[in-house]
Design a protein around this motif. Structure first.
Motif, PDB file in Angstrom:
ATOM      1  N   GLU A 129      41.131  91.908  13.475  1.00  0.00           N
ATOM      2  CA  GLU A 129      41.679  90.654  12.949  1.00  0.00           C
ATOM      3  C   GLU A 129      41.999  89.681  14.072  1.00  0.00           C
ATOM      4  N   TYR A 137      40.492  85.959  14.718  1.00  0.00           N
ATOM      5  CA  TYR A 137      41.303  84.736  14.792  1.00  0.00           C
ATOM      6  C   TYR A 137      41.104  84.010  16.118  1.00  0.00           C
ATOM      7  N   CYS A 178      49.486  78.394  10.680  1.00  0.00           N
ATOM      8  CA  CYS A 178      49.299  79.835  10.889  1.00  0.00           C
ATOM      9  C   CYS A 178      50.608  80.526  11.243  1.00  0.00           C
ATOM     10  N   SER A 235      43.947  89.457   3.174  1.00  0.00           N
ATOM     11  CA  SER A 235      42.791  89.694   4.049  1.00  0.00           C
ATOM     12  C   SER A 235      41.500  89.242   3.370  1.00  0.00           C
ATOM     13  N   TYR A 260      41.520  85.603   3.760  1.00  0.00           N
ATOM     14  CA  TYR A 260      41.224  85.351   5.171  1.00  0.00           C
ATOM     15  C   TYR A 260      39.722  85.462   5.438  1.00  0.00           C
ATOM     16  N   THR A 261      39.103  86.520   4.931  1.00  0.00           N
ATOM     17  CA  THR A 261      37.668  86.740   5.132  1.00  0.00           C
ATOM     18  C   THR A 261      36.842  85.623   4.490  1.00  0.00           C
ATOM     19  N   GLN A 273      37.041  82.573   6.736  1.00  0.00           N
ATOM     20  CA  GLN A 273      36.158  82.671   7.904  1.00  0.00           C
ATOM     21  C   GLN A 273      34.702  82.447   7.499  1.00  0.00           C
ATOM     22  N   ILE A 317      42.203  80.363   5.996  1.00  0.00           N
ATOM     23  CA  ILE A 317      42.475  81.156   7.204  1.00  0.00           C
ATOM     24  C   ILE A 317      43.959  81.094   7.552  1.00  0.00           C
ATOM     25  N   GLY A 346      45.765  83.281   5.183  1.00  0.00           N
ATOM     26  CA  GLY A 346      45.450  84.694   5.388  1.00  0.00           C
ATOM     27  C   GLY A 346      46.052  85.258   6.655  1.00  0.00           C
ATOM     28  N   THR A 347      45.780  84.610   7.784  1.00  0.00           N
ATOM     29  CA  THR A 347      46.256  85.172   9.057  1.00  0.00           C
ATOM     30  C   THR A 347      47.772  85.140   9.156  1.00  0.00           C
ATOM     31  N   MET A 402      36.333  90.119  10.700  1.00  0.00           N
ATOM     32  CA  MET A 402      37.407  90.105   9.704  1.00  0.00           C
ATOM     33  C   MET A 402      37.048  90.972   8.507  1.00  0.00           C
TER      34      MET A 402
END
Length: 713
Positions: free
Chosen positions: A26, A30, A63, A88, A91-92, A95, A131, A134-135, A208
């Motif tokens: 991860e 990032y 973030c 996640s 997040y994926t 990305q 993102i 997620g992060t 990710m």
């Protein structure tokens, strides 16, 4: 609590392997994406510097603000495992969206290299928002979830886990910041060959996805604590009731004493579950109060990417066979982290314990702040060395003088008279500079044997550097230079002077100097260190003459003028305008070493301390509180910047920063002295025991009275 299979390896739960790998992937994702993001804004989206910087910092701020949201979701609703998996996935997707937005052939409908701005901006904004959510959302949950995997008697292993966890963070960021820019410079595209942003963003997106898959693979081994309801709602309700009762008590006491003689939070006034919640709130608020001074550490830690990098631009990066660019010095921190974390955890801490010293968590954090302050003291000493090695006139803008550089043919220059004598200078060396006050430049005369003196007529601009080009006693040109200071980023300024009778174009390492007019100088263009090749293009150069030339080795922070002359074939003479930096960047290593040691004992300990002092239903919340100290560092950075402007020189600025951090360090040490460590598990166990006894008393009222009571009944 959902129990996992009792798998272990070397005394550690096997489940933490999946968590550590998840964190490594991860962080690679990032930091890899973040390393090229601002270049993507500028070079692909074609935003200007101000807009690119604003969007970049807004994204980074989000973030660090979303961890609070992720922590509340984990502790109040979904639990840590489901929160990590859900966010996640978000997040994926984010990305992947960024990667898709960078595919020029999908948005370049006209095949002209210009993306469809509306489509690209919408897709990009969506990707960045996903993102950031997620992060930030998983950030406080992963570390807390890792701590959950240990039993109460595994405190030593749990503390070491946080060191391993921090090591994974830095290993992922180090590799990604090296690899991703290498992927970006690859050429790809169908209609046109451009920087390969799809590949550079695609690899972090793939990492990710791997991070998510690895985490889910360990599902059967995890200990999963179920959330205990909406914690935040309970906290707000509890505080509201307490404030309301406190106000009611105050109002009634005005009418007469003794109406309410107990504190609104006392055990006699509230139920058992409320009493437990109040105790948990107190645990968290005491730690959060302790965290108030900590952003100053992060503010100074951030100077590695700003002031320390700028300091490196005034230094020489040649270290034997290795050549380091100024912005690459930041990787020293990540490399040292990978080295120092095992040393501290496996050698120094056990050695301190054997010496009988009680090196508590708060003492470690205080030590970390002190080491960071000492790093700035060392940076100040290095800056003093730089100031001695570099002429002041090349470090600061000129306030009242004009600087004349003299690359020319052999003749004499008669300058304005000083109070006692005439300055007569034969122009033979061109690496010498003379500085004059503008009001004293009343006349400059050029003379040569057998020729009358020629007066130079020129209005010199205060604060501007000028170059006097002379190619005959009565022929000259004064050029206003664009380079008044040492080149930025440790680069080297190169310009060309054309003494041909026609236009000349020069191509040097991919950069073009177009149509340099006769007896004139081009503007400076800037290059990194090394030997550069350049090609001359002019009709005057004979076919049998070579058009290809090489520069001498370019160091760091220098400037050169190349005079193109015709002597049979073309000839190029190199003149040094500004000497290269002489202080080596290796002198920065001690300050990086000190601040890295400070980071290890401060940041790793902070993660472990935040977990150990948090109640079971607020583990993620307190981890988010720790991350909040990082998020609000920008306020302290601004404060430090304002104070830095007021200092007379850079070395004094570093001393000021060190002093500020030492003051904060003392304040934190005093606050830590009055902090009482707690074991949340023991406190909660006591509440459970008390509640159990009360339930037993309710179900069997005779149990509390003893056998005599039953006999009497």
């Amino acid at each position: 609590l959902e129990m996992s299979k009792s798998n272990s390896c070397f005394g550690y739960p096997l489940s933490i392997f999946f968590i550590v790998v998840n964190e490594f992937c991860e962080r690679f994702s990032y930091y890899g994406m973040k390393a090229i993001l601002i270049l993507y804004f500028k070079n692909f989206i074609s935003w200007n510097d101000n807009l690119s910087t604003a969007i970049y910092h807004t994204f980074v701020a989000l973030c660090y603000l979303t961890p609070i949201l992720g922590a509340l979701i984990a502790d109040s609703w979904l639990g840590k495992f489901k929160t990590i998996v859900s966010l996640s996935i978000v997040y994926t997707i984010g990305q992947a969206v960024i990667s898709i937005s960078s595919i020029n052939d999908l948005t370049d409908h006209n095949h002209d290299g210009t993306p469809d701005s509306l489509t690209t901006h919408v897709v990009l904004s969506m990707g960045l928002a996903l993102i950031a959510l997620g992060t930030g959302g998983i950030k406080p949950c992963v570390s807390a979830f890792g701590g959950d995997q240990f039993e109460e008697d595994q405190e030593k292993q749990r503390n070491r886990f946080f060191s391993i966890f921090y090591l994974a963070i830095n290993a992922g960021s180090l590799l990604s910041t090296i690899i991703t820019p290498m992927l970006r410079v690859q050429q790809c595209g169908i209609h046109s060959q451009q920087a390969c942003y799809p590949l550079a963003f695609g690899v972090p997106a793939a990492l990710m996805a791997v991070s998510l898959i690895v985490f889910v693979m360990g599902s059967s081994m995890y200990k999963k604590y179920q959330p205990q309801g909406n914690v935040m709602a309970k906290v707000v309700k509890c505080i509201g009731v307490s404030v309301s009762e406190a106000l009611s008590q105050k109002g009634r006491n005005r009418n007469g004493p003794g109406v309410y003689d107990t504190h609104p939070w006392s055990k006699e006034r509230i139920k058992s579950d409320e009493e437990r919640l109040i105790c948990q709130i107190k645990m968290v608020t005491k730690v959060m109060f302790l965290y108030i001074p900590l952003p100053m550490f992060w503010a100074l830690f951030d100077q590695q990417g700003s002031r320390w990098t700028l300091q490196a631009t005034t230094m020489n990066g040649k270290m034997g066979a290795i050549e380091i660019q100024p912005d690459q010095m930041q990787t020293v921190n990540a490399i040292l982290i990978v080295i120092m974390v095992p040393i501290f955890d496996g050698v120094l801490y056990p050695l301190i314990a054997k010496c009988g010293l009680n090196f508590t968590s708060l003492k470690r954090m205080t030590t970390g702040m002190f080491l960071a302050a000492m790093a700035f003291v060392v940076a100040s000493v290095v800056q003093m060395e730089i100031d001695v090695s570099c002429p002041l006139i090349l470090q600061c803008p000129f306030l009242g003088g004009s600087l004349l550089s003299l690359p020319s043919l052999s003749c004499s220059l008669i300058l304005p008279p000083s109070p006692n004598f005439l300055i007569k200078k034969k122009i033979s060396k061109t690496n010498e500079f003379m500085t004059f006050d503008v009001d004293k430049l009343t006349s400059i005369n050029i003379s040569s044997a057998g020729s009358p003196a020629t007066a130079v007529t020129q209005d010199f601009t205060p604060g501007q550097r000028h170059t006097l080009l002379v190619w005959a006693p009565n022929r000259y040109r004064v050029v206003n230079d664009s380079l008044n200071m040492k080149p930025e980023k440790g680069e080297n300024g190169i310009r060309f002077v054309n003494t041909f009778n026609e236009l000349i174009s020069v191509t040097m390492s991919g950069k073009v100097y177009e149509n340099i007019t006769s007896y004139n100088a081009s503007q400076y263009q800037f290059f990194t260190s090394g030997i550069k090749t350049f090609t001359l293009n002019s009709p005057e150069i004979l076919p049998q003459c070579s058009r290809d030339f090489q520069s001498s080795y370019l160091g760091f922070g220098s400037a050169y003028t190349y005079v193109i002359q015709r002597k049979g074939c073309a000839e190029v003479k190199e003149f040094e305008d500004i000497p290269p930096n002489t202080v080596n960047m290796a002198l920065q290593i001690p300050q990086y070493f000190l601040i890295t040691c400070g980071e290890v004992v401060f940041s790793v300990t902070g993660l472990e301390f935040s977990y150990s002092q948090a109640p079971s239903n607020m583990k993620s919340v307190l981890q988010a509180g720790w991350l909040l100290t990082v998020a609000v560092r920008k306020v302290f950075v601004m404060l430090a910047s304002i104070l830095g402007i007021l200092t007379p020189s850079k070395w004094a600025e570093y001393i000021l920063f060190a002093t500020l951090l030492l003051v904060v360090c003392v304040i934190f040490a005093i606050m830590a002295r009055f902090y009482t460590y707690v074991n949340p598990a023991e406190v909660e166990a006591q509440f459970d025991e008390d509640e159990k006894k009360k339930n037993m008393e309710k179900s069997n009222p005779y149990a509390a009275s003893g056998p005599d009571s039953q006999t009497q009944m």
